[in-house]
Structure formats: structure tokens, C-alpha cells
Write a protein that holds these residues in place. Structure first.
Motif, PDB file in Angstrom:
ATOM      1  N   VAL A 129       0.794  -1.174  -0.212  1.00  0.00           N
ATOM      2  CA  VAL A 129      -0.194   0.113   0.008  1.00  0.00           C
ATOM      3  C   VAL A 129       0.956   1.310  -0.144  1.00  0.00           C
ATOM      4  O   VAL A 129       1.878   1.200   0.577  1.00  0.00           O
ATOM      5  CB  VAL A 129      -0.868   0.016   1.221  1.00  0.00           C
ATOM      6  CG1 VAL A 129      -1.765   1.357   1.506  1.00  0.00           C
ATOM      7  CG2 VAL A 129      -2.108  -1.050   1.153  1.00  0.00           C
ATOM      8  N   VAL A 130       0.585   1.964  -0.826  1.00  0.00           N
ATOM      9  CA  VAL A 130       1.191   3.357  -0.791  1.00  0.00           C
ATOM     10  C   VAL A 130       0.434   4.456   0.378  1.00  0.00           C
ATOM     11  O   VAL A 130      -0.559   5.123  -0.024  1.00  0.00           O
ATOM     12  CB  VAL A 130       1.226   4.209  -2.114  1.00  0.00           C
ATOM     13  CG1 VAL A 130       1.955   5.740  -1.783  1.00  0.00           C
ATOM     14  CG2 VAL A 130       2.213   3.452  -3.003  1.00  0.00           C
ATOM     15  N   ALA A 131       1.086   4.476   1.523  1.00  0.00           N
ATOM     16  CA  ALA A 131      -0.059   5.386   2.347  1.00  0.00           C
ATOM     17  C   ALA A 131       0.772   6.570   2.815  1.00  0.00           C
ATOM     18  O   ALA A 131       1.252   7.048   3.796  1.00  0.00           O
ATOM     19  CB  ALA A 131       0.086   4.688   3.937  1.00  0.00           C
ATOM     20  N   THR A 132       0.650   7.463   1.458  1.00  0.00           N
ATOM     21  CA  THR A 132       1.076   8.702   1.385  1.00  0.00           C
ATOM     22  C   THR A 132       0.018   9.575   2.156  1.00  0.00           C
ATOM     23  O   THR A 132      -1.118   9.478   2.177  1.00  0.00           O
ATOM     24  CB  THR A 132       1.595   9.314   0.098  1.00  0.00           C
ATOM     25  OG1 THR A 132       2.095  10.358   0.262  1.00  0.00           O
ATOM     26  CG2 THR A 132       0.357   9.180  -0.864  1.00  0.00           C
ATOM     27  N   ASN A 133       0.569  10.874   2.682  1.00  0.00           N
ATOM     28  CA  ASN A 133      -0.443  11.620   3.104  1.00  0.00           C
ATOM     29  C   ASN A 133      -1.200  12.021   2.128  1.00  0.00           C
ATOM     30  O   ASN A 133      -0.705  12.777   1.254  1.00  0.00           O
ATOM     31  CB  ASN A 133       0.314  12.945   3.979  1.00  0.00           C
ATOM     32  CG  ASN A 133      -0.554  13.365   5.299  1.00  0.00           C
ATOM     33  OD1 ASN A 133      -1.517  12.754   5.436  1.00  0.00           O
ATOM     34  ND2 ASN A 133      -0.158  14.461   5.735  1.00  0.00           N
ATOM     35  N   PRO A 134      -2.596  11.840   2.020  1.00  0.00           N
ATOM     36  CA  PRO A 134      -3.434  12.335   1.067  1.00  0.00           C
ATOM     37  C   PRO A 134      -4.018  13.671   0.921  1.00  0.00           C
ATOM     38  O   PRO A 134      -5.096  14.147   0.810  1.00  0.00           O
ATOM     39  CB  PRO A 134      -4.628  11.413   1.113  1.00  0.00           C
ATOM     40  CG  PRO A 134      -4.663  11.324   2.578  1.00  0.00           C
ATOM     41  CD  PRO A 134      -3.311  11.346   3.250  1.00  0.00           C
ATOM     42  N   ILE A 135      -2.612  14.586   0.532  1.00  0.00           N
ATOM     43  CA  ILE A 135      -3.284  16.159   0.126  1.00  0.00           C
ATOM     44  C   ILE A 135      -2.923  16.415  -0.912  1.00  0.00           C
ATOM     45  O   ILE A 135      -3.028  17.702  -1.247  1.00  0.00           O
ATOM     46  CB  ILE A 135      -2.178  16.918   1.635  1.00  0.00           C
ATOM     47  CG1 ILE A 135      -0.815  16.588   1.272  1.00  0.00           C
ATOM     48  CG2 ILE A 135      -2.904  16.732   2.862  1.00  0.00           C
ATOM     49  CD1 ILE A 135       0.061  17.634   2.164  1.00  0.00           C
ATOM     50  N   PHE A 136      -2.447  15.202  -1.763  1.00  0.00           N
ATOM     51  CA  PHE A 136      -2.422  16.039  -3.219  1.00  0.00           C
ATOM     52  C   PHE A 136      -3.347  14.995  -4.026  1.00  0.00           C
ATOM     53  O   PHE A 136      -3.694  13.948  -3.820  1.00  0.00           O
ATOM     54  CB  PHE A 136      -0.976  15.256  -3.615  1.00  0.00           C
ATOM     55  CG  PHE A 136       0.169  15.972  -3.194  1.00  0.00           C
ATOM     56  CD1 PHE A 136       0.696  17.373  -3.895  1.00  0.00           C
ATOM     57  CD2 PHE A 136       0.669  15.933  -2.053  1.00  0.00           C
ATOM     58  CE1 PHE A 136       1.552  18.041  -3.485  1.00  0.00           C
ATOM     59  CE2 PHE A 136       1.906  16.770  -1.771  1.00  0.00           C
ATOM     60  CZ  PHE A 136       2.258  17.618  -2.312  1.00  0.00           C
ATOM     61  N   PRO A 137      -3.529  15.533  -5.092  1.00  0.00           N
ATOM     62  CA  PRO A 137      -4.498  14.621  -6.264  1.00  0.00           C
ATOM     63  C   PRO A 137      -4.081  13.506  -6.772  1.00  0.00           C
ATOM     64  O   PRO A 137      -2.328  13.514  -6.689  1.00  0.00           O
ATOM     65  CB  PRO A 137      -4.990  15.778  -7.260  1.00  0.00           C
ATOM     66  CG  PRO A 137      -3.733  16.653  -7.270  1.00  0.00           C
ATOM     67  CD  PRO A 137      -3.349  16.897  -5.877  1.00  0.00           C
ATOM     68  N   ASP A 154       1.528  -2.348  -8.556  1.00  0.00           N
ATOM     69  CA  ASP A 154       1.881  -3.413  -7.518  1.00  0.00           C
ATOM     70  C   ASP A 154       1.355  -3.008  -6.159  1.00  0.00           C
ATOM     71  O   ASP A 154       1.604  -3.708  -5.195  1.00  0.00           O
ATOM     72  CB  ASP A 154       3.593  -3.136  -7.394  1.00  0.00           C
ATOM     73  CG  ASP A 154       4.270  -3.861  -8.472  1.00  0.00           C
ATOM     74  OD1 ASP A 154       3.900  -4.718  -9.181  1.00  0.00           O
ATOM     75  OD2 ASP A 154       5.301  -3.031  -8.714  1.00  0.00           O
ATOM     76  N   PHE A 155       0.492  -2.005  -6.160  1.00  0.00           N
ATOM     77  CA  PHE A 155      -0.077  -1.531  -4.636  1.00  0.00           C
ATOM     78  C   PHE A 155      -1.646  -1.587  -4.827  1.00  0.00           C
ATOM     79  O   PHE A 155      -2.143  -1.349  -5.943  1.00  0.00           O
ATOM     80  CB  PHE A 155       0.399  -0.360  -4.577  1.00  0.00           C
ATOM     81  CG  PHE A 155       1.548  -0.017  -4.447  1.00  0.00           C
ATOM     82  CD1 PHE A 155       2.460   0.151  -3.205  1.00  0.00           C
ATOM     83  CD2 PHE A 155       2.535   0.258  -5.676  1.00  0.00           C
ATOM     84  CE1 PHE A 155       3.864  -0.027  -3.016  1.00  0.00           C
ATOM     85  CE2 PHE A 155       4.006   0.546  -5.433  1.00  0.00           C
ATOM     86  CZ  PHE A 155       4.609   0.299  -4.151  1.00  0.00           C
ATOM     87  N   SER A 156      -2.001  -2.443  -3.892  1.00  0.00           N
ATOM     88  CA  SER A 156      -3.628  -2.453  -3.706  1.00  0.00           C
ATOM     89  C   SER A 156      -4.251  -1.098  -3.395  1.00  0.00           C
ATOM     90  O   SER A 156      -5.429  -1.285  -3.753  1.00  0.00           O
ATOM     91  CB  SER A 156      -3.982  -3.599  -2.699  1.00  0.00           C
ATOM     92  OG  SER A 156      -3.582  -3.296  -1.623  1.00  0.00           O
ATOM     93  N   LEU A 157      -3.639  -0.411  -2.900  1.00  0.00           N
ATOM     94  CA  LEU A 157      -4.343   1.006  -2.588  1.00  0.00           C
ATOM     95  C   LEU A 157      -3.421   2.057  -2.446  1.00  0.00           C
ATOM     96  O   LEU A 157      -2.248   1.856  -2.163  1.00  0.00           O
ATOM     97  CB  LEU A 157      -5.039   0.946  -0.928  1.00  0.00           C
ATOM     98  CG  LEU A 157      -5.672   2.038  -0.346  1.00  0.00           C
ATOM     99  CD1 LEU A 157      -6.842   2.718  -1.408  1.00  0.00           C
ATOM    100  CD2 LEU A 157      -6.023   1.961   0.981  1.00  0.00           C
ATOM    101  N   ILE A 158      -3.489   3.018  -2.910  1.00  0.00           N
ATOM    102  CA  ILE A 158      -2.701   4.302  -2.881  1.00  0.00           C
ATOM    103  C   ILE A 158      -3.580   5.476  -2.438  1.00  0.00           C
ATOM    104  O   ILE A 158      -4.767   5.947  -3.117  1.00  0.00           O
ATOM    105  CB  ILE A 158      -2.238   4.628  -4.467  1.00  0.00           C
ATOM    106  CG1 ILE A 158      -1.221   3.631  -4.975  1.00  0.00           C
ATOM    107  CG2 ILE A 158      -1.371   6.180  -4.264  1.00  0.00           C
ATOM    108  CD1 ILE A 158      -1.056   3.856  -6.292  1.00  0.00           C
TER     109      ILE A 158
END
Length: 246
Positions: A129-137, A154-158
Motif C-alpha cells: 500500500v502507498v500510505a502517503t499523506n493524501p493532500i495531493f491529487p 504493485d499496490f492494492s491501495l494508494i
């Protein structure tokens, strides 16, 4: 543990966050000015929108939360921008991400070892999972993933500002991840470079790994018991993880 959550900026994509942010804002300012916009006011509005996303209580998506605060600021407290004006600006920002944002990749430091670690984990059957802070589109996040040399497939969730209602370090962000992934805390490992935002996952029982190299410190957080190391150490760590396919 069967799921690895990765931060993006400073983790999958090594960078100095201040240098990147400064470059990003200069590029955006230049693009907007070239398009005839009052760039300084728009950028001030973007910071207002970001603050609103950080304070989001989950009633709106981060995208909705951003635009609500941004439009209110741009109209001097009158609520909404004219639809055609908003759409024109949205198109211009998308144009920026497609045409000029890529220059910012030159202040990042992509490394082949990142994709090597992703490959090892995929081969062993771990969910990523890409658990980036979701403040970008999404468009901006996918672009930075491309710079990092990692494949979105490769990631099930971004997490992006379109699909999220919270931001790090709000524990609700991690609860949301667990819910949509159908995971328990002990199923997951959070890997990141920001002590406050990423390592806070441990308060929910999620294991954590502090990625050294571009660490963003937090003096109020005790990291003495946290696993840590650079990408070489992390590669050794994942190489020793059990193969879930057996």
C-alpha cells in the motif's frame, strides 16, 4: 504480518522535503503567472486548503474539504467560485502537473534499491500500500511514484486526496486503511521517514519501520524502541521475512 504500508515523499522517493516543497511552489507560481493568474493569492489559498485537509473530520473527502476552504478564501469569504472560473483553474492545475511538475524530480533522489525491495515483497506474497499523506491529487501522486521507479499496479491501495477523508498523523487515517484493507493492526507494517506522521501508526498497534536518510524528527515522540535503518538495512529486513506463498 502480511501487508506493508509505505510513505511516499522521503521514503519510496528519497528527498529533502523542504527543498522539494520550495521547488514545487516556485514551479507552480511560475506556471500560474505565465497563464495570467494571481499566483501568490492562489498559493496562499492552497495552504489554506491544506490546513483544512489536515483538520478534516471525515465528513468530506480531502478533495471536497480542500476546495471548500480554497474557494471560500479565493472569494474573500463568499463561499464558492463561479463554476466556469473554478473549472478553468482546475484545468490549469492539471496542465501544470502534466507539463511543469516533472522538473521537481531533479531535487529528489530515486534509488534502484526501492524497486528491489518492492519486488522482494511482491514475490513473497505481501500486500503493498502507498500510505502517503493524501493532500495531493492522484495525478501528482502517480507522477512522483513514476519518479521513484515504482509501478502503481504493485499496490492494492494508494491514498490520494480524492479517496481519503483524513490525513496523517490523525489515527483515523490509519483506522481507515485497516477498514478498507480488511486488516488487523498486527497484519501491517508502516514504513516511513516522518516520525510524527508515519510512526504514529504504532499507537493503533501497527508495527513500524523508520526509514533513515531523510528523517523528519519529532522531539515529542520516543523512537528508542522503533525498528530503523536505511534502504540497505530495510532490504536485508525484507529479505529475511517469511515467504507467504509457501
Amino acid at each position: 504480518m502480511n501487508t506493508v504500508l509505505f510513505d511516499l515523499d522521503g521514503t519510496l522517493l528519497p528527498m529533502d522535503m523542504k527543498e522539494f516543497t520550495d521547488t514545487y511552489m516556485l514551479l507552480l507560481k511560475s506556471h500560474l503567472e505565465s497563464a495570467g493568474y494571481e499566483a501568490e493569492k492562489i498559493i496562499a489559498g492552497i495552504w489554506i486548503g491544506q490546513k483544512a485537509m489536515i483538520e478534516n473530520n471525515g465528513m468530506l473527502t480531502n478533495e471536497e474539504c480542500f476546495w471548500k476552504a480554497f474557494e471560500n478564501f479565493m472569494t474573500d469569504g463568499n463561499g464558492k467560485m463561479e463554476t466556469k472560473v473554478k473549472r478553468k483553474l482546475e484545468k490549469e492545475i492539471i496542465k501544470f502537473y502534466k507539463e511543469d511538475f516533472g522538473v521537481a524530480r531533479y531535487v529528489t533522489s530515486p534509488s534502484n534499491i526501492v524497486s528491489e525491495c518492492i519486488h522482494i515483497l511482491k514475490e513473497k506474497g505481501y500486500q503493498l500500500v502507498v500510505a502517503t499523506n493524501p493532500i495531493f491529487p492522484e495525478i501528482a501522486i502517480y507522477e512522483r511514484m513514476a519518479w521513484a521507479g515504482v509501478d502503481t499496479e504493485d499496490f492494492s491501495l494508494i491514498t490520494t486526496y480524492e479517496n481519503s477523508c483524513y490525513t496523517k498523523p490523525n489515527p483515523e487515517y490509519y483506522k481507515y486503511l485497516l477498514k478498507v484493507l480488511y486488516k488487523d493492526p498486527d497484519d501491517c507494517l508502516m514504513v516511513g521517514n516522518d516520525v510524527k506522521e508515519d510512526m504514529s501508526a504504532k499507537h493503533l498497534g501497527i508495527d513500524v519501520f523508520l526509514l533513515e536518510g531523510n528523517v523528519i524528527e519529532d522531539l515529542n515522540t520516543d523512537i528508542s524502541e522503533i525498528k530503523r535503518g536505511n534502504w540497505s538495512v530495510f532490504k536485508e529486513y525484507v529479505s529475511n521475512l517469511p515467504n507467504l506463498n509457501r
